[in-house]
Design a protein around this motif. Structure first.
Motif, short mmCIF file in Angstrom:
data_model
loop_
_atom_site.label_atom_id
_atom_site.label_comp_id
_atom_site.label_asym_id
_atom_site.label_seq_id
_atom_site.Cartn_x
_atom_site.Cartn_y
_atom_site.Cartn_z
N ALA A 188 -9.17 -4.53 -0.69
CA ALA A 188 -8.82 -4.51 -2.08
C ALA A 188 -10.15 -4.86 -2.64
O ALA A 188 -10.25 -6.11 -3.07
CB ALA A 188 -7.49 -5.26 -2.57
N THR B 231 -9.73 0.35 -3.95
CA THR B 231 -9.13 -0.02 -2.66
C THR B 231 -9.18 0.95 -1.61
O THR B 231 -9.16 2.27 -2.08
CB THR B 231 -7.56 -0.31 -2.97
OG1 THR B 231 -7.48 -1.47 -3.81
CG2 THR B 231 -7.06 -0.86 -1.81
N TYR C 75 -2.80 -5.41 7.24
CA TYR C 75 -3.23 -6.51 6.59
C TYR C 75 -3.96 -5.93 5.11
O TYR C 75 -4.53 -5.01 5.11
CB TYR C 75 -4.53 -7.31 7.38
CG TYR C 75 -4.03 -7.55 8.69
CD1 TYR C 75 -3.64 -8.84 9.10
CD2 TYR C 75 -4.39 -6.55 9.85
CE1 TYR C 75 -3.33 -9.22 10.36
CE2 TYR C 75 -4.00 -6.97 11.03
CZ TYR C 75 -3.46 -8.22 11.38
OH TYR C 75 -3.17 -8.56 12.55
N LEU C 76 -3.84 -6.79 4.11
CA LEU C 76 -4.42 -6.61 2.98
C LEU C 76 -5.35 -7.83 2.68
O LEU C 76 -5.25 -8.81 2.66
CB LEU C 76 -3.46 -6.26 1.82
CG LEU C 76 -4.38 -6.13 0.43
CD1 LEU C 76 -3.87 -4.89 -0.37
CD2 LEU C 76 -4.65 -7.13 -0.39
N ALA D 222 -8.33 -9.10 -0.36
CA ALA D 222 -8.90 -8.60 -1.57
C ALA D 222 -10.08 -9.73 -1.76
O ALA D 222 -10.17 -10.77 -0.89
CB ALA D 222 -7.68 -9.32 -2.66
N LEU E 256 -0.75 -9.85 -6.43
CA LEU E 256 -0.79 -9.92 -4.85
C LEU E 256 0.70 -9.73 -4.60
O LEU E 256 1.10 -9.03 -3.58
CB LEU E 256 -1.18 -11.44 -4.28
CG LEU E 256 -2.62 -11.52 -4.28
CD1 LEU E 256 -3.01 -12.97 -3.80
CD2 LEU E 256 -3.42 -10.49 -3.44
N VAL F 148 1.47 -5.81 -4.61
CA VAL F 148 1.02 -5.15 -3.26
C VAL F 148 1.77 -5.53 -2.47
O VAL F 148 2.06 -4.56 -1.43
CB VAL F 148 -0.61 -5.47 -3.17
CG1 VAL F 148 -1.26 -4.66 -4.42
CG2 VAL F 148 -1.03 -6.75 -3.06
N GLU F 149 2.25 -6.92 -2.06
CA GLU F 149 2.89 -7.40 -0.96
C GLU F 149 4.25 -6.66 -0.82
O GLU F 149 4.77 -6.11 0.18
CB GLU F 149 3.30 -8.83 -0.96
CG GLU F 149 3.84 -9.45 0.34
CD GLU F 149 3.53 -11.14 -0.01
OE1 GLU F 149 2.69 -11.51 -0.64
OE2 GLU F 149 4.49 -11.50 0.74
N LEU G 53 3.81 -3.08 0.67
CA LEU G 53 3.43 -3.08 1.93
C LEU G 53 4.53 -3.51 2.85
O LEU G 53 4.64 -2.95 3.81
CB LEU G 53 2.15 -3.82 2.36
CG LEU G 53 1.14 -3.59 1.63
CD1 LEU G 53 -0.25 -4.44 1.64
CD2 LEU G 53 0.47 -2.20 1.90
N PHE H 145 3.96 -5.66 8.50
CA PHE H 145 3.22 -6.50 7.40
C PHE H 145 2.93 -7.62 7.71
O PHE H 145 3.71 -8.51 8.08
CB PHE H 145 3.77 -6.34 6.11
CG PHE H 145 3.42 -7.01 5.07
CD1 PHE H 145 2.17 -6.73 4.65
CD2 PHE H 145 3.78 -8.11 4.43
CE1 PHE H 145 1.42 -7.14 3.64
CE2 PHE H 145 3.08 -8.69 3.21
CZ PHE H 145 1.73 -8.49 2.92
N ALA I 210 -0.91 -10.48 2.46
CA ALA I 210 -1.85 -9.97 1.66
C ALA I 210 -2.49 -11.34 1.14
O ALA I 210 -1.86 -11.96 0.45
CB ALA I 210 -1.15 -9.12 0.58
N ARG I 211 -3.86 -11.26 1.11
CA ARG I 211 -4.69 -12.57 0.43
C ARG I 211 -5.94 -12.06 0.06
O ARG I 211 -6.51 -11.41 0.34
CB ARG I 211 -4.42 -13.67 1.65
CG ARG I 211 -5.02 -13.23 2.93
CD ARG I 211 -5.02 -14.38 3.89
NE ARG I 211 -6.17 -15.40 3.57
CZ ARG I 211 -7.48 -15.50 3.97
NH1 ARG I 211 -7.91 -14.65 4.83
NH2 ARG I 211 -7.90 -16.29 3.76
#
Ligand SMILES: Nc1ccn([C@@H]2O[C@H](COP(=O)(O)OP(=O)(O)O)[C@@H](O)[C@H]2O)c(=O)n1
Ligand SMILES: [Ca+2]
Length: 494
Positions: free
Chosen positions: A44, A49, A116-117, A119, A138, A141-142, A145, A152, A155-156
């Motif tokens: 991201a 993205t 994994y996301l 950013a 966040l 998007v979490e 996902l 999952f 997301a961080r």
């Protein structure tokens, strides 16, 4: 002849024994059918993205260079930080690419495939402006996902230090630079000792990471890794606000005056015009301190296309007047002397690729000439020559070229060390960037020590077995043909 009978039978048994031994060895050591694993990482970034899908054979996961990128899906629209006014929509924007991942990865593997996301600098800036909104983005998007069929894992916002470190791990993993510590690879021809430094240019931050044998005077810039049985002392720094989009804002904000509606800018081609809302320009924390209260609501940039003047203007965004260490790159940040080869990727690559400077090594002087020639072209000509490219990118190549040259100069690259830089888009089909290194680390695929492995590969083992069997058979035949008497057995030749 009577004596040859038992010898012949013995020979037949011997041959049958060797054949049986070989067949058993081959069957017993047959590689198991390939069990493939998948992993998904979302990058991201500040400008956009991308969803990366990786695949690797399960039984080889601790080897190096086995993970392959099978797909990059570019999410429609801008980066997730651009959803600060409508955070809920940030998650929805990912849906199309997650559906694509669903189609690519076999259904039987969905549940075990980690997602994994991470950013980067766009979200770091949004967190500085409004941490509540950054959390909402966040959370959005979490949500998307979590509702995907995959496993999952979070997301961080990753730190600049992680971004630098994982970019370095990715390129060295893909280049096969970690395997030299293994005695089995030291004998390979063309093998070159050492790792490659990593240069990553984004829209909102830029990272420099390389192995150094000097003392790293600032703790924040020091990383120690133990990978595949070897220790690495790594320098890294991430400059927030020095990605090329934020650097352009800094450069514009530095030349704003209180009155003028028109801003003549040498970093844009002559004939190019763009309206910029000052509210938008100052919305970034990178430039909010430079706000001129009397500035008009909108200004019009008019390009004048002059390389030298652009260079002078770009240099105003770097502070080189103070350094509390033995040496600094800029803004008082410690940097040891450059060491080894470097891979430059992301926007370093996009810009140099547009200027056709990535195919072979080009001298620093030729690169400067090319950028200078590009800056002096009228905008109409630039458009005519490369009409397919998005206007936003196309209009900024003069600025970006000059910015890259200034940045690399401050890092310490000169005419001779310039030759050590390779501009990389993909390495063996996988994009150079931080995402692969991030996944390798989080899935524990890079061991600290060399994994114990049999000295021979399966193919090598079977090959040797067959060779020695044939060799023994040959000896037996030679013996039988030469003596044709049981003497040789009695003499203990076989
Ligand atoms: N084809 C492309 C794609 C991206 N880019 C640029 O590459 C940069 C990518 O930055 P990014 O979105 O990863 O931002 P960071 O969060 O890494 O700072 C942006 O400045 C894009 O405008 C480009 O110049 N050409
Ligand atoms: Ca990036």
């Amino acid at each position: 002849m009577e004596q040859e009978g038992p010898l012949f039978i013995l020979g037949v048994f011997f041959v049958l024994g060797i054949v049986a031994l070989t067949v058993v060895a081959v069957l017993q050591n047959k590689p198991l059918p390939e069990n493939l694993k998948y992993g998904i990482v979302l990058d991201a970034g500040s400008s956009h993205t991308s969803v990366y899908i990786y695949r690797w054979p399960a039984e080889k996961e601790n080897d190096t260079g086995v993970v392959q990128q099978v797909e990059e899906c570019k999410v429609e629209g801008n980066g997730i930080s651009s959803y600060h006014e409508k955070p809920v929509e940030a998650g929805l924007s990912l849906q199309a690419c997650m559906n694509k991942a669903r189609d690519i990865i076999p259904v039987s593997k969905h549940k075990e495939t980690p997602v994994y996301l991470g950013a980067t600098a766009g979200m770091r800036l949004l967190r500085l402006t409004n941490s509540r909104v950054a959390d909402e983005v966040l959370a959005s998007v979490e949500n998307t996902l979590r509702s995907s069929p995959f496993d999952f894992q979070g997301a961080r916002i990753i730190t600049g230090q992680e971004e630098g470190a994982y970019g370095w791990i990715t390129i060295n993993y893909l280049l096969g630079n970690f395997i030299h510590s293994s005695p089995w690879f030291n004998i390979m021809p063309n093998s070159k000792e050492g790792t490659s430094g990593a240069l990553d240019l984004g829209g909102a931050s830029t990272q420099i990471t390389f192995v150094s044998d000097e003392n790293i005077e600032s703790q924040d810039n020091s990383l120690r890794f133990r990978l595949y049985g070897k220790s690495y002392n790594v320098y890294t720094h991430s400059f927030l606000c020095y990605g090329k989009d934020q650097a352009l804002r800094l450069q514009l904000a530095n030349t704003m005056t209180g009155q003028n509606i028109t801003l003549l800018d040498p970093c844009f081609n002559s004939g190019y015009m763009r309206n910029v809302s000052t509210a938008d320009l100052y919305s970034s924390p990178c430039v909010s301190g430079l706000r001129i209260l009397t500035a008009p609501q909108t200004i019009q940039i008019q390009g004048t296309g002059n390389y030298q003047l652009c260079k002078n203007k770009v240099q105003t965004i770097f502070n080189v007047s103070h350094c509390s260490y033995s040496r600094c790159s800029f803004n008082g940040i410690f940097q040891p002397g450059l060491q080894g080869e470097f891979g430059a990727f992301s926007a370093f690559y996009f810009v140099m690729d547009f200027l056709k400077l990535t195919k072979e090594k080009v001298s620093l002087d030729s690169v400067k000439d090319t950028v200078e020639r590009h800056c002096s072209k009228p905008w109409a000509e630039v458009k005519r020559e490369s009409g397919r490219i998005k206007e936003k990118y196309l209009s900024e190549y003069c600025f970006s070229g000059v910015y890259i040259l200034s940045l690399l100069d401050l890092y310490g690259f000169n005419s001779s060390s310039w030759e050590d830089i390779t501009f990389l888009g993909k390495i063996h089909g996988s994009d150079a960037g931080w995402t692969l290194g991030y996944m390798l680390n989080l899935t524990n695929m890079i061991p600290a020590e060399l994994p114990p492995s049999p000295p021979l590969s399966h193919g090598g083992y079977v090959g040797l077995m067959v060779f020695f069997s044939v060799f023994l058979l040959f000896i037996l035949l030679t013996c039988w043909l030469t003596f044709r008497k049981p003497k040789c057995l009695q003499k203990g030749i076989i």
